[in-house]
Enzyme design. Structure first.
Site, PDB file in Angstrom:
ATOM      1  N   LYS A  95      50.630  75.709  -7.483  1.00 22.70           N
ATOM      2  CA  LYS A  95      50.987  76.204  -8.819  1.00 22.70           C
ATOM      3  C   LYS A  95      50.541  75.266  -9.931  1.00 22.70           C
ATOM      4  CE  LYS A  95      54.886  79.062  -7.310  1.00 22.70           C
ATOM      5  NZ  LYS A  95      54.794  78.795  -5.883  1.00 22.70           N
ATOM      6  N   GLU A 180      58.863  74.359 -16.040  1.00 19.75           N
ATOM      7  CA  GLU A 180      58.278  75.103 -17.147  1.00 19.75           C
ATOM      8  C   GLU A 180      59.374  75.821 -17.926  1.00 19.75           C
ATOM      9  OE1 GLU A 180      55.557  77.636 -15.107  1.00 19.75           O
ATOM     10  OE2 GLU A 180      57.048  79.191 -14.724  1.00 19.75           O
ATOM     11  N   ASN A 215      65.764  85.339  -7.692  1.00 24.46           N
ATOM     12  CA  ASN A 215      64.331  85.279  -7.986  1.00 24.46           C
ATOM     13  C   ASN A 215      63.469  85.955  -6.931  1.00 24.46           C
ATOM     14  OD1 ASN A 215      64.469  83.719 -10.475  1.00 24.46           O
ATOM     15  ND2 ASN A 215      65.156  82.035  -9.174  1.00 24.46           N
ATOM     16  N   GLU A 255      50.481  87.112 -11.068  1.00 20.17           N
ATOM     17  CA  GLU A 255      51.808  87.439 -11.575  1.00 20.17           C
ATOM     18  C   GLU A 255      51.958  86.943 -13.010  1.00 20.17           C
ATOM     19  OE1 GLU A 255      54.920  86.307  -8.938  1.00 20.17           O
ATOM     20  OE2 GLU A 255      54.075  87.399  -7.243  1.00 20.17           O
ATOM     21  N   GLU A 268      51.738  82.708 -11.684  1.00 18.27           N
ATOM     22  CA  GLU A 268      51.074  82.154 -10.506  1.00 18.27           C
ATOM     23  C   GLU A 268      50.161  83.223  -9.922  1.00 18.27           C
ATOM     24  OE1 GLU A 268      54.241  81.225  -7.834  1.00 18.27           O
ATOM     25  OE2 GLU A 268      54.688  83.310  -7.360  1.00 18.27           O
ATOM     26  N   ASN A 270      49.227  84.705  -6.130  1.00 13.27           N
ATOM     27  CA  ASN A 270      49.448  84.715  -4.689  1.00 13.27           C
ATOM     28  C   ASN A 270      48.154  85.123  -4.002  1.00 13.27           C
ATOM     29  OD1 ASN A 270      52.271  84.017  -4.363  1.00 13.27           O
ATOM     30  ND2 ASN A 270      52.695  85.920  -5.452  1.00 13.27           N
ATOM     31  N   PHE A 328      75.040  89.333  -2.465  1.00 11.00           N
ATOM     32  CA  PHE A 328      73.774  89.501  -1.734  1.00 11.00           C
ATOM     33  C   PHE A 328      73.592  88.448  -0.638  1.00 11.00           C
ATOM     34  CE2 PHE A 328      73.206  91.289  -5.961  1.00 11.00           C
ATOM     35  CZ  PHE A 328      72.738  92.555  -5.669  1.00 11.00           C
TER      36      PHE A 328
END
Length: 642
Positions: A95, A180, A215, A255, A268, A270, A328
């Site tokens: 990244k 960031e 996320n 993304e 980023e 992928n 979750f």
């Protein structure tokens, strides 16, 4: 199979009976559950490749899919890697480097610190203050949301930095971290690119991936209801610029984070196939895996940019073995009963079958459930039917959550962000209340179910008698009027009418008293209900995201039920329980130690996610009933207080 390619699969010991093992032409056991000794062991996988004399390897979504050392091993043995070249993986898979590359390629960047951040507390705080809170903490390697955390204060960034670093090392074997600026009210939107070895690169319509927990994506759709044609073209062109900067070949995903003004920023890239790729396939008609295989074989892309069109709308629900009612948290167990929905425009991508086990060792994904429609509303309506008719028994799952999302105004309008879950369910997940009309329809279907159940009784009642249906903590009297018509009337606990008495609608019911699916037509409306089983006084059902404990009461039972005590939580306040199954990573208190509310007791890991177990009350630890390395089950007692 369609391409005439013989397939070889690898599997670990817990995956011995998995669907992919049975589907493959050949399958090889490569080690125990621990991924470093199986799916991440490059030498074992290479040994299989050589033994099976394979020509190429498709790495899938994770594990070694972005590992250049694995590519080297394959290359040395003249085995093709179905994916991008080594340079692209090295430059874009990291990244930190990818942000530098993206900036040089003219791609919009999020403000932040471009470079590796050390573990030094002062340096972390200095960078965080320069960026300004909130700050996003994310691993430099890997993806899938693992290790990503948000910090709003100095204390949070120090603690979350430590946890992110540990998760990064555990998941990717690389603990480097970057920081960031976290954009509030963002949308997570991504662009799939395809490139070949002949210099051709195209972009495909965007995917909206903003509904996330921890996320990680839960529900995606394509195209985005937010992106207009102009923004789509700008995002696509920047994605292609980045891909061309590294001579990208194969499928990849760029993304972006998009703010409410449609300004977009690079997150980023992928360098692999994405889990959610089916929705792109559904709206374009392009088979991404087939394109990857052909590109790896030296062929040109089958499509040019001008040939890429948007056809309809697609939605994907990721059906996970996790409990939305418990934040979750992962759920494990066997699929005692498993029946997938069926429709020409429903696609189920899964690796499980009835009887399979969902274990704590890997990602808890049961399936990707995809629906397609000519319009977004068609895709939504079909997804509702798919989830209502998806039979999964034996473990907790998130179907109630996915189903409820489809009813929420923010989703229906398309006006949502990555904050959807905390904004929609601020006090934890509770499905939205059903309308009175829908409740009346469901009660009407239950009345018809009762007639079917009564028909199976050894001793049938001599005459019909009135009764009361209790559901959603509400009471509905089923009676006969003077004309002999059956009626339905909502009543209070004293039996007084609480609404208008209505004629009980005619129901066309498809059910045999035991089948797990009940389909009822009430007028022109079709309702799907899942039947979990008979209870001493009624049924346990599920419909539209709601679990329904239905009681059917005669006059005497109704009269006495109001005096029955309410069920209470018997959990002792002197115990701390495991909220999920998992492995204990560390224990941070000892017997006799005083603890404050919120103090860290231990850390549990499940499905590669680390979770801090904190004290919910002030007190003194009496007994520690767990230790590092121990496996624990949900609701297992971990600590006792004095």
């Amino acid at each position: 199979e369609r391409m005439g390619i013989e397939c070889v699969a690898v599997y670990s010991e817990p995956d011995r009976k998995c669907k992919h093992v049975q589907m493959a032409d050949k399958a090889y056991l490569i080690g125990p559950a621990q991924s470093t000794k199986s799916y991440l062991d490059m030498n074992k996988i290479l040994s299989v490749c050589l033994d099976a004399k394979v020509d190429a390897v498709h790495p899938g979504y994770g594990f070694l899919s972005e590992n250049s050392k694995f590519m080297d091993l394959l290359d040395q043995n003249r085995i093709k890697f179905i994916g991008p070249k080594k340079r692209a993986i090295n430059d874009l898979g990291d990244k930190i480097n990818s942000k530098k590359l993206a900036g040089n390629a003219g791609v919009n960047l999020i403000p932040g610190y471009i470079g590796e951040v050390s573990e030094n507390r002062e340096e972390i705080l200095k960078i965080a203050h320069q960026i300004g809170y909130p700050v996003m903490i994310k691993p430099s390697a890997g993806g899938g949301g693992k290790g990503m955390r948000i910090a709003y204060t100095d204390d949070e960034i120090i603690e979350n930095f430590r946890l992110s670093k540990q998760e990064a090392a555990s998941s990717f074997g690389d603990d480097r971290i970057l920081l960031e600026k976290y954009i509030e009210e963002p949308r997570h939107i991504e662009i799939n690119v395809l490139g070949d070895s002949h210099g051709n690169v195209i972009y495909l319509p965007e995917r909206e991936c903003s509904i996330q927990r921890r996320n990680q994506k839960v529900l995606e759709e394509a195209p985005s209801p937010f992106i207009d044609e102009e923004t789509r073209k700008m995002m696509g062109r920047q994605a292609v610029q980045l891909a061309k900067a590294v001579d990208y070949e194969s499928a990849g995903t760029v993304e972006f984070m998009v703010d409410k003004y449609r300004k977009f920023y690079f997150l980023e890239m992928n360098t692999r196939l994405q889990v959610e790729h089916p929705i792109t396939e559904q709206i374009t008609g392009i088979d991404l895996v087939e394109e990857m295989i052909n590109v790896a074989n030296g062929k040109k892309l089958s499509y040019t940019q001008d040939q890429v069109k948007i056809k309809g709308h697609a939605i994907e629900s990721r059906v996970y073995a996790e409990d939305p009612f418990r934040g979750f948290l992962p759920s494990i167990g066997h699929l005692i009963k498993y029946r997938e929905p069926s429709h020409p425009n429903i696609r189920i991508d899964t690796g499980v079958r009835e009887g399979d086990e969902i274990s704590m060792h890997y990602d808890p994904l049961i399936s990707k459930t995809i629906t397609w429609g000519n319009t977004r509303q068609e895709a939504i309506d079909l997804m509702k039917t798919a989830l209502d008719t998806y039979v999964i028994r034996g473990l907790g799952h998130n179907v109630p959550f996915c189903r409820d999302v489809l009813r929420q105004p923010a989703f229906v309008s398309g006006k949502y962000s990555t904050k959807f879950i905390p904004l929609t369910y601020p006090d934890g997940f509770h499905p939205a209340a059903l309308s009175q009309g829908v409740k009346t329809d469901l009660v009407t279907i239950v009345a018809s179910m009762k007639e079917i159940t009564d028909s199976f009784a050894l001793k049938k009642p001599e005459k019909w008698t009135p009764y009361v249906i209790k559901v959603f903590d509400e009471f509905y009297a089923i009676q006969q009027n003077e004309k002999g018509q059956k009626t339905i009337l909502k009543i209070d606990t004293d039996g007084n009418g609480a609404g208008e008495e209505l004629a009980l609608a005619d129901v066309k019911l498809s059910w045999n008293n035991t089948d797990p699916l009940v389909t009822g037509n009430v007028g022109d409306k079709v309702h799907h209900i899942q039947f979990f089983g008979h209870t001493p006084t009624g049924y346990q059902l599920f419909s539209k995201g709601h679990t329904m404990n239905v009681e059917i009461l005669n006059a005497h039972q109704f009269e006495f039920q109001k005096w029955m005590p309410k069920a209470s939580d018997s959990h002792s306040q002197k115990e701390a329980l495991a909220p999920m199954p998992g492995s204990v990573i560390s224990v941070n208190v000892q017997p006799g130690q005083k603890v404050e509310v919120g103090q860290e007791l231990c850390v549990l890991e499940a499905m590669k996610m680390r979770n801090i177990i904190r004290a919910e009350k002030k007190g003194v630890v009496k007994t520690v009933l767990c230790s590092a390395g121990q496996s624990v089950q949900v609701d297992q007692v971990l600590f006792e207080y004095e």
